[in-house]
Design a protein around this motif. Structure first.
Motif, mmCIF file in Angstrom:
data_model
loop_
_atom_site.group_PDB
_atom_site.id
_atom_site.type_symbol
_atom_site.label_atom_id
_atom_site.label_comp_id
_atom_site.label_asym_id
_atom_site.label_seq_id
_atom_site.Cartn_x
_atom_site.Cartn_y
_atom_site.Cartn_z
ATOM 1 N N ASP A 340 21.766 -17.467 8.303
ATOM 2 C CA ASP A 340 21.799 -17.645 7.213
ATOM 3 C C ASP A 340 23.364 -17.485 6.995
ATOM 4 O OD1 ASP A 340 19.395 -17.555 5.932
ATOM 5 O OD2 ASP A 340 19.183 -15.250 6.411
ATOM 6 N N ALA A 341 24.095 -17.186 6.798
ATOM 7 C CA ALA A 341 25.807 -16.246 7.098
ATOM 8 C C ALA A 341 26.648 -17.861 7.101
ATOM 9 C CB ALA A 341 26.047 -15.055 7.906
ATOM 10 N N LEU A 342 25.826 -18.396 8.416
ATOM 11 C CA LEU A 342 26.786 -19.462 9.082
ATOM 12 C C LEU A 342 26.603 -20.367 7.483
ATOM 13 C CD1 LEU A 342 27.670 -21.827 10.947
ATOM 14 C CD2 LEU A 342 25.447 -21.897 11.149
ATOM 15 N N VAL A 343 25.563 -21.372 6.579
ATOM 16 C CA VAL A 343 25.520 -21.636 6.066
ATOM 17 C C VAL A 343 25.807 -21.091 4.926
ATOM 18 C CG1 VAL A 343 23.661 -22.941 3.774
ATOM 19 C CG2 VAL A 343 22.899 -23.316 6.809
ATOM 20 N N GLN A 344 26.088 -19.931 4.036
ATOM 21 C CA GLN A 344 26.771 -19.002 3.129
ATOM 22 C C GLN A 344 28.387 -19.492 3.839
ATOM 23 O OE1 GLN A 344 24.774 -15.704 1.937
ATOM 24 N NE2 GLN A 344 26.252 -15.172 0.641
ATOM 25 N N ARG A 345 28.496 -19.015 3.784
ATOM 26 C CA ARG A 345 30.176 -19.167 4.924
ATOM 27 C C ARG A 345 30.786 -20.849 4.553
ATOM 28 N NH1 ARG A 345 33.905 -15.743 4.149
ATOM 29 N NH2 ARG A 345 33.438 -14.749 4.979
ATOM 30 N N TYR A 346 29.580 -21.560 5.096
ATOM 31 C CA TYR A 346 30.089 -22.743 4.810
ATOM 32 C C TYR A 346 29.971 -23.860 3.263
ATOM 33 C CZ TYR A 346 29.223 -28.228 4.701
ATOM 34 O OH TYR A 346 29.085 -29.681 4.512
ATOM 35 N N ASN A 347 28.861 -23.201 2.789
ATOM 36 C CA ASN A 347 28.650 -23.495 1.225
ATOM 37 C C ASN A 347 30.084 -23.224 0.185
ATOM 38 O OD1 ASN A 347 27.104 -25.678 1.670
ATOM 39 N ND2 ASN A 347 25.139 -23.804 1.335
ATOM 40 N N SER A 348 30.006 -21.799 0.573
ATOM 41 C CA SER A 348 31.476 -21.051 -0.681
ATOM 42 C C SER A 348 32.603 -21.784 0.057
ATOM 43 C CB SER A 348 31.083 -20.140 -0.361
ATOM 44 O OG SER A 348 30.735 -19.445 0.519
ATOM 45 N N ASP A 349 32.933 -21.754 1.413
ATOM 46 C CA ASP A 349 34.293 -21.647 1.657
ATOM 47 C C ASP A 349 34.623 -22.761 1.656
ATOM 48 O OD1 ASP A 349 33.921 -19.264 1.950
ATOM 49 O OD2 ASP A 349 35.669 -19.045 3.622
#
Ligand code: MSP
Length: 678
Positions: A340-349
């Motif tokens: 979850d954190a990986l995909v969130q970081r990927y999408n946001s940054d």
């Protein structure tokens, strides 16, 4: 002449396949090496595999192959993964190579010839997992390092006079404060050394899989002396060849040994002591990072909570993994990995911040300036906002360098992303699309200034982020119309270098957005992996299990197989053994049995049919962890009923510890469902 910079990863054990814990260290070193190359250093980046020792010997014999076969296979996997991940290593050393063997023997000889090795005898507890003699109370007593049961050994060994180095080591730590980083690790090491050092046994007669002691081949050299020496042997130490010797003289001592915090003592106490004893220069710094945690504990094979790098890079690409690890984990501390954190970081940054900045800027230049870099007109179209971006970019170049050089990768990247954020805001505030609607000269000039400003800031952010995310930044660089980002000299980076008229490359999105299905895909891939690489109950992971017989994990009384006729000494004939039919099955369904804490109901596919089995493994395995996993099933047992459910077969497991906890039998290689065991 360019300054040399030599950086190493630990060499990884070959009794486990690579996972993102290993990838973490390797990525950090790769990023550091890439930046050093961009700064013009004569950089050498070494990685490799640690292939000797009892753990490997035992893992291989469990898998029914030779240690060489096991090491060839796993070393190949490490190397193959680093290649897929575009890791820019300059050499990959394997401790089974001849060049390494020669070098280690030379190291031993030097230390011996300088009077720091003597023969003595040892009897006491040995921890196979840590490959270490330890102070423990007696047979089976827990290792003070890792808590695993120790084994009693008694042997004549060569000893290293570690005790002679107490003062010299303390002088080193105080005289060269950057030798161990971060400070917390340095303090721990100092306390350990102050508490007194005992001489170290550095040979074994109980192991064959190792490098023989020069002139006394009954002994093999202690794995840590063997392993640590790789940092020198890979550079040509001990080689008779002149060129190798020059290479060693040039690159040694290492500038950075990057390690995980659990191997600090070996690197910060033993290694400098060995080197001092051999009369060799000491590495400049040993940097210990924290652990990557998954599901709240250290990601490791023995805990069975690993995530493979392949899973992430197949779905989101190399840079997504690299960015996440460098940005999300505060270097030096433990950090958690989650999909979850990986995909969130990927999408946001990446997809949003950097991806949007690149695609907006480049698309507008393509559209409004026919794909040629506009130039800010020197006239009156400049505003304070433009200057603020230029200043922010210059400041980012400086702050990035000082944070990165201080191993604060997350904060260094944060600085770049705050520039990216400022430029995205600048675009919104200055509305280039609205300016483009107006046809007067002034507006045209203003549009050129806005787009030049954004493109120049994008170029600077891209150059700075390149060591961290090399593939996507190389693509953005190309789209900016620039060539060979990895050869770009970072020392020259400053505002205003982007040339007017530069023709853009083909503009394409670099970071496609990831949706929820990306997480599901990664989770599924991990589940399939556990099936394909059913975790082995090897003694290598839990030495306590060594020598324990495989037992059956079905619940209830002894199995109803016709008892094989045993001879007087308890042995059975091969024909008797052949009566027990076992085969590989795939768990399709697993659920708790109501009212029975220990029981799971499984549906196991054995190729020809699906069997229902009731197994007493609920305390050791969560049902969801078993679905998709391959197990070994005894298939010709008479069915019996447990809690009203028919159990048609029995799952084979090792019985571990005093409580006899079950550990399922599995395979290192992929095995087809239905394969017979014989
Ligand atoms: N072979 C020894 C090292 C010898 S170096 C002369 C060894 N090998 S290992 O395969 O166990 O690798 C340990 C290293 O892998 C750690 O020190 C760390 O760099 C990396 N990591 C393995 N699992 C990790 C995490 N879960 N988190 C972070 N790093 C991890 O020890």
């Amino acid at each position: 002449m360019a300054e040399k910079f030599y950086i190493t990863t630990p060499i990884y054990y070959v009794n486990a396949r690579p996972h993102i814990g290993h990838a973490y260290t390797t990525i950090v070193c790769d990023a550091i090496a890439r930046r050093q190359r961009m700064l013009g250093s004569d950089t050498f980046f070494l990685t490799g595999t640690d292939e000797h020792g009892q753990k490997v010997e035992r893992s291989a014999s469990e898998a029914g192959i030779t240690p060489q076969q096991l090491t060839d296979r796993i070393a190949g996997e490490f190397r193959g993964l680093w290649d897929r991940m575009n890791i820019s290593y300059d050499d990959f050393i394997r401790t089974t190579e001849e060049r390494h063997k020669l070098g280690v023997q030379e190291m031993f000889r030097r230390i011996r010839d300088r009077g720091y090795i003597y023969k003595g005898s040892y009897s006491g507890q040995y921890c196979v997992f840590d490959e270490l003699y330890v102070d423990a109370a007696g047979p089976g007593a827990p290792c003070p390092e890792c808590g695993r049961p120790t084994e009693t050994v008694s042997e004549e060994n060569y000893f290293f006079k570690l005790s002679a180095f107490e003062d010299k080591l303390l002088e080193l730590y105080t005289g060269q404060p950057g030798f161990i980083r971060p400070d917390t690790r340095r303090n721990e090491v100092m306390a350990f050394v102050r508490s007194g050092l005992r001489d170290l046994s550095i040979s074994r007669t109980t192991i064959q899989w190792g490098i023989p002691v020069p002139d006394d081949p009954r002994h093999v050299i202690y794995v840590w002396l063997d392993a640590l020496s790789n940092y020198c042997t890979a550079m040509g130490f001990g080689s008779p060849d002149k060129q190798d010797q020059q290479k060693f003289a040039h690159y040694w001592p290492a500038d950075v040994h990057m390690i995980g915090k659990e191997i600090v003592r070996f690197h910060c106490v033993y290694w400098p002591a060995f080197l001092m004893a051999a009369g060799l220069p000491l590495p400049r710094s040993i940097i210990a990072h924290g652990w990557l945690l998954f599901e709240e504990s250290k990601m490791s094979k023995s805990r069975g909570n690993i995530v493979r790098a392949e899973t992430v890079i197949d779905v989101l690409g190399n840079d997504a993994l690299r960015y996440f690890l460098l940005r999300e984990v505060v270097f030096g501390q433990d950090g958690s990995f989650s999909f979850d954190a990986l995909v969130q970081r990927y999408n946001s940054d990446l997809a949003n911040d950097l991806g949007n900045l690149a695609s907006r800027t480049l698309t507008m230049i393509a559209r409004y300036f026919r794909g040629e870099m506009p130039y800010p007109s020197p006239g009156g179209s400049r505003t304070a906002a433009d200057d603020a971006i230029a200043r922010a970019a210059e400041q980012t170049i400086a702050s990035f360098a000082s944070l990165w050089d201080d191993y604060q990768f997350s904060r260094a990247l944060e600085a770049v992303w705050s520039l990216v954020g400022a430029v995205n805001k600048y675009i919104v505030d200055n509305e280039p699309w609205a300016v483009a609607e107006k046809e007067d000269e002034g507006s045209r000039s203003r549009l050129a200034t806005i787009l030049y400003t954004t493109a120049e800031a994008l170029r600077i952010a891209t150059a700075l982020a390149h060591p961290a995310i090399p593939e996507s930044t190389a693509r953005i660089w190309e789209q900016l119309g620039l060539s060979a980002i990895s050869e770009f000299g970072l020392t020259d980076l400053k505002w205003g270098q982007l040339q007017h008229g530069t023709k853009l490359g083909k503009v394409e999105p670099v970071f496609p957005r990831a949706d929820k299905s990306a997480i599901e895909r990664m989770q599924q891939m991990e589940q399939q992996r556990t099936t394909a690489q059913a975790v082995q109950a090897t003694p290598a992971q839990t030495p306590a299990q060594a020598g324990q017989p495989a037992t059956q994990a079905a619940a209830g009384p002894a199995p109803a197989v016709p008892a094989p006729a045993a001879s007087a000494d308890g042995r059975i004939s091969i024909d008797d053994f052949a009566k027990v039919e076992m085969c590989v099955g795939l768990v399709r369904v697993a659920e708790k049995v109501k009212g029975a804490d220990k029981l799971l109901r499984l549906e196991v596919d054995i190729g020809t049919e699906v069997r229902q089995v009731v197994a007493g493994i609920a305390e050791a395995y969560a049902p969801e962890s078993l679905v998709g996993r391959k197990v070994v099933l005894v298939v010709n047992l008479q069915p019996r009923k447990l809690r009203g459910l028919e159990s048609n077969g029995m799952i084979v497991a090792a019985s571990v510890g005093e409580k006899g906890s079950p550990v399922l039998v599995g395979f290192l290689e992929d095995v087809p469902v239905g394969a017979r065991l014989k």
